[in-house]
Design an enzyme around this catalytic site. Structure first.
Site: not given
Length: 311
Positions: A114, A191
């Site tokens: 990204e 995470r």
């Protein structure tokens, strides 16, 4: 006339979200804890609908599946990219995304590389990018000892900063950020640390520690670059922020009439600021479009900041 598809964005409520998407862009958000605008997306977890024209009411995934000729007949069964606007009222978790091979094997998904462009940053806003571990053993030890103060590489960010985040990069968007994000079309996030915060029911969010250890690049690579190429247009400037194997992102600061050639299978156009016209069609801040491959060029007119992402 070729196709220019206007998007109806999808909004996501998040524990860390706020209301800047309404305050800054005028979006009709579901609550004051709205973290993400999926502005141009054909992903199953947030499939935008076409706002008007021939395909009004159809999802982007439907148009892609049934009219791949409008997207240059690109390879693959999924629309490959996704554009978001992210409002971080509070810190996002420290996280990492897998590359294509790991994601395909374990998640049946694309990986996620990204990039971020900082639209707004409150004074003192920071970002986490990378880490200080030199070996995988050091990395694991810091996680086991909850020693994130020493592990994480954090720094202050400002409006206009740009970051390229390859898969495997440990990162976190922090409180006070409003971010434009272009990425591979993937919703896989691992995470590793979430500050031990709890939801309304007193539960901490699920972590993905082993997956994070598996995919995090050690030692960390430098993620920020200031070597951007800017060229002068007839009425404005174009800055090439990134051209990678996954996508290209260019920023246009326009102050009059400019013709932008579509030299890609498609162009994902986001009006970041200002207003004007695209091929005599009124456009305004916060609107998002796909210029399809059958539209060879677009005439922009007005004072606008435009981001264009493509392959």
């Amino acid at each position: 006339m070729g196709h220019i598809l206007k998007m109806d964005p999808v909004f996501k409520e998040m524990i860390w979200g706020g209301h800047k998407l309404k305050d800054v862009y005028g979006y009709n958000i579901p609550s004051d804890h709205t973290g993400e605008c999926w502005a141009i997306s054909a992903h199953k977890n947030g499939d935008c609908k076409i706002a008007d024209g021939e395909f009004a009411g159809k999802t982007l995934s439907w148009v892609f599946e049934n009219h791949k000729e409008l997207f240059g007949n690109v390879q693959g069964t999924e629309f490959p990219l996704l554009v978001k606007i992210i409002d971080a009222k509070n810190d996002l978790s420290v996280q990492v995304h897998p590359g294509d091979d790991y994601a395909k094997k374990h998640e049946d998904s694309l990986g996620k590389t990204e990039c971020w462009y900082v639209l707004q940053a409150d004074e003192g806003t920071k970002m986490v990018m990378g880490h200080h571990a030199k070996t995988k053993d050091e990395f694991v030890k810091a996680i086991e000892e909850d020693d994130y103060d020493n592990l994480l590489n954090s720094f202050q960010v400002n409006e206009g900063d740009f970051f390229y985040i390859p898969s495997g990069t440990l990162h976190a968007i922090c409180s006070g950020s409003l971010i434009y994000e272009a990425q591979q079309s993937s919703d896989i996030t691992y995470r590793v640390y979430d500050y031990h915060r709890k939801d309304a029911d007193g539960n901490e969010r699920q972590l993905h520690v082993q997956q994070s250890i598996d995919v995090t690049t050690v030692p960390a690579a430098e993620a920020k670059s200031d070597n951007y190429v800017t060229e002068t247009l007839e009425h404005g400037t174009k800055t090439e922020y990134i051209k990678s194997e996954y996508f290209r992102v260019d920023s246009y600061q326009l102050n009059g009439e400019n013709t932008i050639v579509n030299d890609a299978p498609f162009q994902m156009v986001s009006i970041i600021d200002g207003n004007g016209t695209m091929n005599h069609m009124d456009v305004a801040k916060g609107e998002h479009f796909i210029v399809c491959s059958d539209q060879e060029k677009v005439v922009f007119d007005g004072c606008m900041h435009v981001m264009i992402a493509t392959l």
